[in-house]
Write a protein that holds these residues in place. Sequence first.
Motif, PDB file in Angstrom:
ATOM      1  N   ALA A  72      -8.864 -38.002  12.482  1.00 31.76           N
ATOM      2  CA  ALA A  72     -10.223 -38.533  12.490  1.00 31.76           C
ATOM      3  C   ALA A  72     -10.737 -38.581  13.924  1.00 31.76           C
ATOM      4  CB  ALA A  72     -10.258 -39.933  11.872  1.00 31.76           C
ATOM      5  N   ALA A  73     -12.052 -38.494  14.062  1.00 28.83           N
ATOM      6  CA  ALA A  73     -12.666 -38.531  15.387  1.00 28.83           C
ATOM      7  C   ALA A  73     -14.022 -39.200  15.300  1.00 28.83           C
ATOM      8  CB  ALA A  73     -12.812 -37.117  15.953  1.00 28.83           C
ATOM      9  N   ASP A  74     -14.388 -39.910  16.373  1.00 30.02           N
ATOM     10  CA  ASP A  74     -15.720 -40.488  16.497  1.00 30.02           C
ATOM     11  C   ASP A  74     -16.126 -40.413  17.965  1.00 30.02           C
ATOM     12  OD1 ASP A  74     -14.348 -42.505  17.811  1.00 30.02           O
ATOM     13  OD2 ASP A  74     -14.447 -43.895  16.133  1.00 30.02           O
ATOM     14  N   ASP A  75     -17.174 -41.125  18.341  1.00 28.89           N
ATOM     15  CA  ASP A  75     -17.668 -41.054  19.712  1.00 28.89           C
ATOM     16  C   ASP A  75     -16.680 -41.616  20.726  1.00 28.89           C
ATOM     17  OD1 ASP A  75     -19.979 -39.905  18.798  1.00 28.89           O
ATOM     18  OD2 ASP A  75     -21.121 -41.784  18.741  1.00 28.89           O
ATOM     19  N   GLU A  76     -15.733 -42.448  20.287  1.00 31.20           N
ATOM     20  CA  GLU A  76     -14.772 -43.067  21.197  1.00 31.20           C
ATOM     21  C   GLU A  76     -13.561 -42.187  21.455  1.00 31.20           C
ATOM     22  OE1 GLU A  76     -15.299 -45.871  22.812  1.00 31.20           O
ATOM     23  OE2 GLU A  76     -17.279 -45.997  21.869  1.00 31.20           O
ATOM     24  N   GLY A  77     -13.263 -41.255  20.553  1.00 27.99           N
ATOM     25  CA  GLY A  77     -12.088 -40.409  20.706  1.00 27.99           C
ATOM     26  C   GLY A  77     -11.567 -39.939  19.366  1.00 27.99           C
ATOM     27  N   GLY A  78     -10.276 -39.604  19.316  1.00 26.64           N
ATOM     28  CA  GLY A  78      -9.682 -39.090  18.093  1.00 26.64           C
ATOM     29  C   GLY A  78      -8.349 -39.730  17.800  1.00 26.64           C
ATOM     30  N   VAL A  79      -7.935 -39.661  16.531  1.00 30.50           N
ATOM     31  CA  VAL A  79      -6.679 -40.241  16.071  1.00 30.50           C
ATOM     32  C   VAL A  79      -6.011 -39.273  15.110  1.00 30.50           C
ATOM     33  CG1 VAL A  79      -5.607 -42.132  14.795  1.00 30.50           C
ATOM     34  CG2 VAL A  79      -7.529 -42.598  16.307  1.00 30.50           C
ATOM     35  N   ILE A  80      -4.694 -39.117  15.260  1.00 27.41           N
ATOM     36  CA  ILE A  80      -3.882 -38.375  14.299  1.00 27.41           C
ATOM     37  C   ILE A  80      -2.790 -39.319  13.827  1.00 27.41           C
ATOM     38  CG2 ILE A  80      -2.337 -36.432  13.928  1.00 27.41           C
ATOM     39  CD1 ILE A  80      -3.832 -34.920  16.082  1.00 27.41           C
ATOM     40  N   SER A  81      -2.635 -39.450  12.504  1.00 25.62           N
ATOM     41  CA  SER A  81      -1.627 -40.327  11.927  1.00 25.62           C
ATOM     42  C   SER A  81      -0.847 -39.558  10.870  1.00 25.62           C
ATOM     43  CB  SER A  81      -2.286 -41.565  11.300  1.00 25.62           C
ATOM     44  OG  SER A  81      -1.326 -42.378  10.648  1.00 25.62           O
ATOM     45  N   VAL A  82       0.500 -39.616  10.945  1.00 26.40           N
ATOM     46  CA  VAL A  82       1.363 -38.950   9.973  1.00 26.40           C
ATOM     47  C   VAL A  82       2.269 -39.995   9.355  1.00 26.40           C
ATOM     48  CG1 VAL A  82       3.092 -37.167   9.596  1.00 26.40           C
ATOM     49  CG2 VAL A  82       1.297 -36.811  11.308  1.00 26.40           C
ATOM     50  N   HIS A  83       2.313 -40.039   8.028  1.00 25.69           N
ATOM     51  CA  HIS A  83       3.113 -41.009   7.299  1.00 25.69           C
ATOM     52  C   HIS A  83       4.335 -40.322   6.699  1.00 25.69           C
ATOM     53  CE1 HIS A  83      -0.278 -44.063   6.964  1.00 25.69           C
ATOM     54  NE2 HIS A  83      -0.861 -42.985   7.481  1.00 25.69           N
ATOM     55  N   GLY A  84       5.483 -41.021   6.686  1.00 28.77           N
ATOM     56  CA  GLY A  84       6.672 -40.481   6.065  1.00 28.77           C
ATOM     57  C   GLY A  84       6.584 -40.542   4.559  1.00 28.77           C
ATOM     58  N   ALA A  85       7.601 -39.980   3.906  1.00 32.02           N
ATOM     59  CA  ALA A  85       7.622 -39.962   2.446  1.00 32.02           C
ATOM     60  C   ALA A  85       7.727 -41.380   1.905  1.00 32.02           C
ATOM     61  CB  ALA A  85       8.791 -39.119   1.943  1.00 32.02           C
ATOM     62  N   ARG A  86       7.097 -41.602   0.758  1.00 27.56           N
ATOM     63  CA  ARG A  86       7.153 -42.924   0.115  1.00 27.56           C
ATOM     64  C   ARG A  86       8.599 -43.225  -0.279  1.00 27.56           C
ATOM     65  NH1 ARG A  86       3.325 -45.898  -2.355  1.00 27.56           N
ATOM     66  NH2 ARG A  86       1.850 -44.163  -2.259  1.00 27.56           N
ATOM     67  N   GLY A  87       9.086 -44.411   0.078  1.00 25.35           N
ATOM     68  CA  GLY A  87      10.465 -44.769  -0.219  1.00 25.35           C
ATOM     69  C   GLY A  87      10.554 -46.068  -0.993  1.00 25.35           C
ATOM     70  N   GLU A  88      11.763 -46.606  -1.057  1.00 26.29           N
ATOM     71  CA  GLU A  88      11.964 -47.877  -1.737  1.00 26.29           C
ATOM     72  C   GLU A  88      11.306 -48.989  -0.939  1.00 26.29           C
ATOM     73  OE1 GLU A  88      13.350 -48.190  -4.635  1.00 26.29           O
ATOM     74  OE2 GLU A  88      13.787 -46.054  -4.773  1.00 26.29           O
ATOM     75  N   ALA A  89      11.017 -50.113  -1.624  1.00 25.25           N
ATOM     76  CA  ALA A  89      10.415 -51.256  -0.952  1.00 25.25           C
ATOM     77  C   ALA A  89      11.334 -51.742   0.153  1.00 25.25           C
ATOM     78  CB  ALA A  89      10.154 -52.379  -1.962  1.00 25.25           C
ATOM     79  N   VAL A  90      10.769 -51.996   1.315  1.00 23.37           N
ATOM     80  CA  VAL A  90      11.540 -52.422   2.473  1.00 23.37           C
ATOM     81  C   VAL A  90      10.987 -53.739   2.971  1.00 23.37           C
ATOM     82  CG1 VAL A  90      12.192 -51.871   4.841  1.00 23.37           C
ATOM     83  CG2 VAL A  90      12.072 -50.054   3.129  1.00 23.37           C
ATOM     84  N   GLU A  91      11.884 -54.688   3.239  1.00 28.13           N
ATOM     85  CA  GLU A  91      11.468 -55.945   3.844  1.00 28.13           C
ATOM     86  C   GLU A  91      11.460 -55.769   5.347  1.00 28.13           C
ATOM     87  OE1 GLU A  91      10.377 -58.715   2.778  1.00 28.13           O
ATOM     88  OE2 GLU A  91      10.632 -58.527   0.616  1.00 28.13           O
TER      89      GLU A  91
END
Length: 209
Positions: A84-103
């Motif tokens: 994503a990008a806007d007037d302030e700059g840009g962001v790249i976010s990568v999420h890992g695979a969905r796993g078991e619930a973690v505390e």
Amino acid sequence: MKRNAFYMFLGGLLVFAGHVASSVFTQDARGQGGADSQHIDHLTCRSIDVIGADGQRRVSIAAGAEGGMLAVWDSGSSVAALMAADDEGGVISVHGARGEAVEGAEGRQGAKNQVVLKATTASSRLWLLGPDGGRRIALDANALGGDMSFYDTQEKARATLLVLPEGVEFALRARDETKRAVVAVTPNDAGAVQTFHPEGERSGSMPDF
């Protein structure tokens, strides 16, 4: 405070993505099932969804008043990667695979591994997160220099490297994030090593000063 601001930033990023993807449609154009492929020389629109064979979103491209975004969705209809990008700059976010619930440190459920890169006119930042969603490594570069921090599973900074025009410092920290050992290059380009008691008092230094 830093941790809360970090998660507020990630939450705001996902809200922005959802807002753009859901609000910019001006026309919903869908092809007929089984229709032949078509060649289009030029396409103008504000949003595109690429649908998989199962009918679920796989890729979304959208533009709004704040900027634009590209999102890749997993089979559970969650964002797997986002740019994503806007007037302030840009962001790249990568999420890992969905796993078991973690505390996690705050009882977060079902958190994911993440890599987040953010660039603005003031600085560039990179975060590497663990399976519990907590920070493990953070890098920051700005006009004065840069720093790198390593965190434990409780998101406490255990080692930090700071580089500034006047010197360099590498610090090893206790569980409460207080310094226990420091290796530094001082403003006069001399080297120094210091150690500290748990109470905070310096227990030794080289050279002796």
